[in-house]
Scaffold this motif. Sequence first.
Motif, mmCIF file in Angstrom:
data_model
loop_
_atom_site.group_PDB
_atom_site.id
_atom_site.type_symbol
_atom_site.label_atom_id
_atom_site.label_comp_id
_atom_site.label_asym_id
_atom_site.label_seq_id
_atom_site.Cartn_x
_atom_site.Cartn_y
_atom_site.Cartn_z
ATOM 1 N N ILE A 247 1.019 -1.124 -0.299
ATOM 2 C CA ILE A 247 -0.029 0.098 0.064
ATOM 3 C C ILE A 247 0.930 1.134 0.014
ATOM 4 C CG2 ILE A 247 -1.701 1.233 1.175
ATOM 5 C CD1 ILE A 247 -2.929 -1.539 2.541
ATOM 6 N N LEU A 248 0.881 2.036 -1.144
ATOM 7 C CA LEU A 248 1.716 3.295 -1.251
ATOM 8 C C LEU A 248 1.036 4.443 -0.542
ATOM 9 C CD1 LEU A 248 3.138 2.711 -4.904
ATOM 10 C CD2 LEU A 248 4.057 2.467 -2.680
ATOM 11 N N LYS A 249 1.611 5.355 0.203
ATOM 12 C CA LYS A 249 0.915 6.274 0.831
ATOM 13 C C LYS A 249 1.690 7.701 0.609
ATOM 14 C CE LYS A 249 -0.882 4.008 4.886
ATOM 15 N NZ LYS A 249 -1.019 4.240 6.431
ATOM 16 N N THR A 250 0.679 8.717 0.233
ATOM 17 C CA THR A 250 1.044 10.167 -0.050
ATOM 18 C C THR A 250 1.344 10.955 1.132
ATOM 19 O OG1 THR A 250 0.485 9.858 -2.364
ATOM 20 C CG2 THR A 250 1.137 12.081 -1.444
ATOM 21 N N LEU A 251 2.171 11.252 1.732
ATOM 22 C CA LEU A 251 2.309 12.041 2.912
ATOM 23 C C LEU A 251 2.518 13.431 2.797
ATOM 24 C CD1 LEU A 251 2.501 12.223 6.189
ATOM 25 C CD2 LEU A 251 4.918 11.402 6.019
ATOM 26 N N VAL A 252 1.853 14.287 3.401
ATOM 27 C CA VAL A 252 1.961 15.627 3.286
ATOM 28 C C VAL A 252 1.862 16.474 4.702
ATOM 29 C CG1 VAL A 252 1.006 18.038 2.479
ATOM 30 C CG2 VAL A 252 0.850 16.020 0.997
ATOM 31 N N VAL A 253 2.904 16.982 4.801
ATOM 32 C CA VAL A 253 3.164 17.511 6.273
ATOM 33 C C VAL A 253 3.325 19.169 6.213
ATOM 34 C CG1 VAL A 253 4.475 17.784 8.602
ATOM 35 C CG2 VAL A 253 4.197 15.391 7.424
ATOM 36 N N CYS A 254 2.455 19.930 6.792
ATOM 37 C CA CYS A 254 2.634 21.449 6.697
ATOM 38 C C CYS A 254 2.761 21.781 8.135
ATOM 39 C CB CYS A 254 1.136 21.927 6.161
ATOM 40 S SG CYS A 254 0.613 21.072 4.770
ATOM 41 N N SER A 255 3.992 22.176 8.235
ATOM 42 C CA SER A 255 4.516 23.019 9.555
ATOM 43 C C SER A 255 4.665 24.269 9.692
ATOM 44 C CB SER A 255 5.896 21.992 9.873
ATOM 45 O OG SER A 255 6.961 22.433 8.823
ATOM 46 N N GLY A 256 4.353 24.765 8.364
ATOM 47 C CA GLY A 256 4.272 26.592 8.986
ATOM 48 C C GLY A 256 3.006 27.004 9.481
ATOM 49 N N ASN A 257 3.040 28.272 9.457
ATOM 50 C CA ASN A 257 1.725 28.844 10.095
ATOM 51 C C ASN A 257 0.763 29.327 8.990
ATOM 52 O OD1 ASN A 257 4.470 29.792 12.071
ATOM 53 N ND2 ASN A 257 2.411 29.234 13.065
ATOM 54 N N GLN B 72 -3.594 23.202 -2.966
ATOM 55 C CA GLN B 72 -1.859 22.931 -3.136
ATOM 56 C C GLN B 72 -1.743 21.652 -2.678
ATOM 57 O OE1 GLN B 72 0.264 26.152 -1.882
ATOM 58 N NE2 GLN B 72 -0.923 27.648 -2.420
ATOM 59 N N VAL B 73 -2.815 20.827 -2.225
ATOM 60 C CA VAL B 73 -2.444 19.476 -1.749
ATOM 61 C C VAL B 73 -2.736 18.378 -2.812
ATOM 62 C CG1 VAL B 73 -3.029 17.815 -0.008
ATOM 63 C CG2 VAL B 73 -2.706 20.375 0.667
ATOM 64 N N PRO B 74 -1.771 17.667 -3.064
ATOM 65 C CA PRO B 74 -2.242 16.665 -3.918
ATOM 66 C C PRO B 74 -3.542 15.863 -3.717
ATOM 67 C CG PRO B 74 -0.064 16.472 -3.553
ATOM 68 C CD PRO B 74 -0.598 17.274 -2.668
ATOM 69 N N ASN C 43 -10.022 27.397 10.323
ATOM 70 C CA ASN C 43 -11.477 26.816 10.483
ATOM 71 C C ASN C 43 -11.637 25.602 9.436
ATOM 72 O OD1 ASN C 43 -13.396 28.799 11.922
ATOM 73 N ND2 ASN C 43 -12.345 30.054 10.731
ATOM 74 N N LEU C 44 -12.408 24.531 10.061
ATOM 75 C CA LEU C 44 -12.768 23.270 8.877
ATOM 76 C C LEU C 44 -13.707 23.826 7.865
ATOM 77 C CD1 LEU C 44 -12.472 20.364 11.319
ATOM 78 C CD2 LEU C 44 -10.852 21.174 9.674
ATOM 79 N N GLY C 45 -13.456 23.370 6.743
ATOM 80 C CA GLY C 45 -14.221 23.611 5.791
ATOM 81 C C GLY C 45 -14.536 22.714 4.598
ATOM 82 N N PRO C 46 -15.461 22.740 4.042
ATOM 83 C CA PRO C 46 -15.869 21.729 2.920
ATOM 84 C C PRO C 46 -14.798 21.275 1.896
ATOM 85 C CG PRO C 46 -17.429 23.397 2.672
ATOM 86 C CD PRO C 46 -16.417 23.843 3.756
ATOM 87 N N SER C 47 -14.002 22.279 1.726
ATOM 88 C CA SER C 47 -12.963 22.275 0.706
ATOM 89 C C SER C 47 -11.865 20.796 1.126
ATOM 90 C CB SER C 47 -11.988 23.170 0.564
ATOM 91 O OG SER C 47 -11.282 23.490 2.050
ATOM 92 N N LEU C 48 -12.103 20.131 2.079
ATOM 93 C CA LEU C 48 -11.499 19.028 2.427
ATOM 94 C C LEU C 48 -11.784 17.813 1.920
ATOM 95 C CD1 LEU C 48 -10.560 19.484 6.421
ATOM 96 C CD2 LEU C 48 -8.783 19.465 4.584
ATOM 97 N N ARG C 49 -13.004 18.080 1.488
ATOM 98 C CA ARG C 49 -13.746 16.569 0.958
ATOM 99 C C ARG C 49 -13.256 16.398 -0.482
ATOM 100 N NH1 ARG C 49 -20.047 18.920 1.320
ATOM 101 N NH2 ARG C 49 -20.236 18.780 3.514
ATOM 102 N N GLN C 50 -12.517 17.257 -1.248
ATOM 103 C CA GLN C 50 -11.844 16.923 -2.370
ATOM 104 C C GLN C 50 -10.572 16.026 -2.140
ATOM 105 O OE1 GLN C 50 -10.887 21.283 -3.118
ATOM 106 N NE2 GLN C 50 -8.545 20.671 -3.457
#
Length: 542
Positions: free
Chosen positions: A5-15, A24-26, A44-51
């Motif tokens: 199982i291949l996983k694509t990891l994205v870590v955002c450590s900025g502010n 901008q997230v794959p 704020n959490l928004g519906p854009s995360l659904r993509q």
Amino acid sequence: MDKVILKTLVVCSGNFRDHFPVDQVPENTTVLRVIPKLGINTLNLGPSLRQLNSLQELRIIHSTIPNIGQRTLWGLKGLKILDLSFNNITRIVEYNFDGLSSLRQLNLADNSISSIPSAAFHHVEQLESLSLAGNQISDLATRIFYKLNALKTLDLSRNNLLVIDQEIFMDIRNLQEFVCVECGLRSLKIEFSLRHLRVLNLAGNMIQSFLQIEPHILRTIKNLDLSRNQINLLTALEIPAMETLHLEKNNITEMDRNPLEPSSKLRELNIAFNNIRDLSGLFLSSQPSLQVVDISGNMLNQDQVQSLLNLTPGLTSLQAAGLGLVSVSPSIFQGTEHLEKLNLSSNLLTDLQPGLIEALPRLVSLDLSLNLFGGLEAGFFNSVSSSIALEMVYLQGNPWICNECKIGPLLDWLDKSLMYWGTCFLPSSSSCLRCAEPSNLRRTPVSQLVRADLNSCSDPQPGFNSMTADVSTWSQFTVIAAVATVSFVITLTVVSRYRHYGVYLTGEKESSGGLEEILDNPVYALDRNQDSYVNLKYPSPI
């Protein structure tokens, strides 16, 4: 062939302020972690995360999220881990998790949640781990965990619950681990069976007796933590499955005879920092399964420690710090050849009898820090160097006397050993070995001493630290008694000499150093150059 199982990891450590650039997230990202290294986000959490419909793990931490929102995460059917800890969420409602049918782990710790309605988690029936620790929950609604039959781990720590009604557990009877640290609990009474419960952590509550925990729960528990409660009596317990028992930092002063005998599987026991003075009744027969014991912070003598060691032949770790020990005989470790870790720190040891290292052939770590060692014999360091297993000896915090005969063996060993290399590079390092005496070398790192500059062993007027490092406890008493006797004889002699004298007020000015000074301070009359003159040098703070 195993499936990869291949996983694509994205870590955002900025502010981020107000907006997170989801675009901008794959889209094939499976793991997204938004965790600022410095400061906090304002999101704020928004519906854009659904993509990001391939997400399996989503962690948004330290981002001041005020709420989760209505079906905000709808469509993330593959999401298994959701971590929204360390935010500002104030309330939970049932539609927050609608659409998360695959969720296994939910972490809502360290928010500001004050209320949760019944059946708030019924959309996540596959949930196995839930943390609500560190919120402001004071009451749990009836059937709050409705449909969470698969839940295995529940953490309610650091909520001011005071009481947990047994009905709370009706829907989570398959629970394996329950944690409620610092919840203000006085008891845990559950009449029906939680047959799968194996880990119970109730540290930091107000439980005063084992009777305040349902007996049938104790019978199946493997790991029990009741540290930092108010228990004062270790009663006989029916704990046949117990493997780990933590009772440190209670107020245990008494124990029933043989209180833990029914447990044949006990591997770890921690009774540190209570008021226990007698261990003779703790076990009446050998405990071959017991491997780790912590008895630190109790007033126990060497005989008490030996009585424990005689019945624990499989012991691999013994924490015996702060017991007030003044000596340790190698003979007490006879039969404990499996011991790998020994902590004797914060005692009153001034020397070590020969043969300690040889008595423990498997010893890996020896902690002798914060004792009263002014120096150690060369034979001790030779044993340390010869030991095949020994990796570290902790010696910091002792009042090292930095003259030739006291510090010489330690200096020779430091030249050959790498154990303390680099420990004094930082001036504030607590691992650095430093001189306590003489005063001109106080706080000087031992590793920086120049042997040619050291005082000889016959230098006069040693300080109090060096005295306590030179003599045993009985010798200290002898010295004190001798000084007191000399002072008493001098006082008696002076008083007897002048007992017939009268004092008349003539109005004449008394001369300096007259009879009144002698009577008030007999030592004043002694010549500092006389052999009978006693000069006690009191130690200055290190």
